[in-house]
Design an enzyme around this catalytic site. Sequence first.
Site, PDB file in Angstrom:
ATOM      1  CG  HIS A 129      -1.508   1.262   1.387  1.00 31.39           C
ATOM      2  ND1 HIS A 129      -2.543   1.442   0.699  1.00 31.39           N
ATOM      3  CD2 HIS A 129      -1.411   2.150   2.195  1.00 31.39           C
ATOM      4  CE1 HIS A 129      -3.256   2.585   1.136  1.00 31.39           C
ATOM      5  NE2 HIS A 129      -2.448   3.512   2.341  1.00 31.39           N
ATOM      6  CD  GLU A 130       2.457   3.005   4.044  1.00 29.87           C
ATOM      7  OE1 GLU A 130       2.433   4.545   3.322  1.00 29.87           O
ATOM      8  OE2 GLU A 130       1.467   2.767   5.053  1.00 29.87           O
ATOM      9  CB  THR A 131       6.177   0.960  -2.337  1.00 20.35           C
ATOM     10  OG1 THR A 131       4.946  -0.239  -1.981  1.00 20.35           O
ATOM     11  CG2 THR A 131       6.581   1.333  -1.350  1.00 20.35           C
TER      12      THR A 131
END
Length: 334
Positions: free
Chosen positions: A150-152
């Site tokens: 999700h972060e990337t």
Amino acid sequence: MKATTTAVALLVAAAAMAAQVVAEQCGSQAGGALCPNCLCCSSYGWCGSTSDYCGDGCQSQCDGCGGGGGGGGGGGGGGGGGGGAVEAVVSKELFEQLLLHRNDAACPARGFYTYDALVTAAAAFPDFAATGDDEARKREVAAFLGQTSHETTGGWATAPDGPYSWGYCFKEEIGATASYCVPSAEWPCAPDKKYFGRGPIQLSYNYNYGPAGEAIGEDLLNNPELVASDPVVSFKTALWFWMTPQSPKPSCHDVITGQWTPSSGDIAAGRVPGYGVITNIINGGLECGFGPDDRVANRIGFYQRYCDVLGIGYGSNLDCYDQRPFNSGLTAAQ
């Protein structure tokens, strides 16, 4: 997230399609080749360390390399060492399947996040993917990859193979202009350095770069760029965040492996064991306690896809919609 908001509109041609044609790795299918790292060679010519590889039909190294190695996965807790715990849960070909489009031509991080870098980094955190039975170990990997994907992410709703096949598309925050420097005597900012989101967990702020660097033996206050230029360092910072409790927050590792017992205050705040608490640990101040949130749902979507690929259940309490955030402290991502 910092990368996510920029990446939502990412459009690519359907060139890098899901058709991964990967040659067999070992045994009669590969000219008698042996698997690396003492892994077993399955009857179908693939390398791994679970019973699917080392059991019936195993062609070579079925008991590791001279005893002690290899093995059949599962078992109780304990450290893996040498990154072997990760290898026992996720083979290289499975890693490629999970992070299917990370090397797409449209992804700024293409070629950066490698399987070998993850395995090498995990050797510094021997309890990662090595706690509990086989399902618990797989669930930890699914949760770690789910949150960091999700972060990337570079995915969007109609992306080829779905939005949850596009994790690890970014390695640093796009368009960052702020320094992310908070005055600190313990973790002073270096001149002209910026501590914006980098790496799988989008590590941010000097008060995270400092202790992360100290833990992994790198001067990240003076060299924050290492998190986006050295893939092993990059994975190590994410694993440091994952494995390290920051009071009043437990570690993500302890939560997903069932070792965290919520206090009465946690229970009153709706913080109960499950994947949702990990979202609260990472970015609860922005995402948790406000009802349904697309960012939380995206984290869950990645996690569920990885659990499906690994053949395990999701567990309970996946969201943090009704959880009060932990006290302000460590904030890895925005």
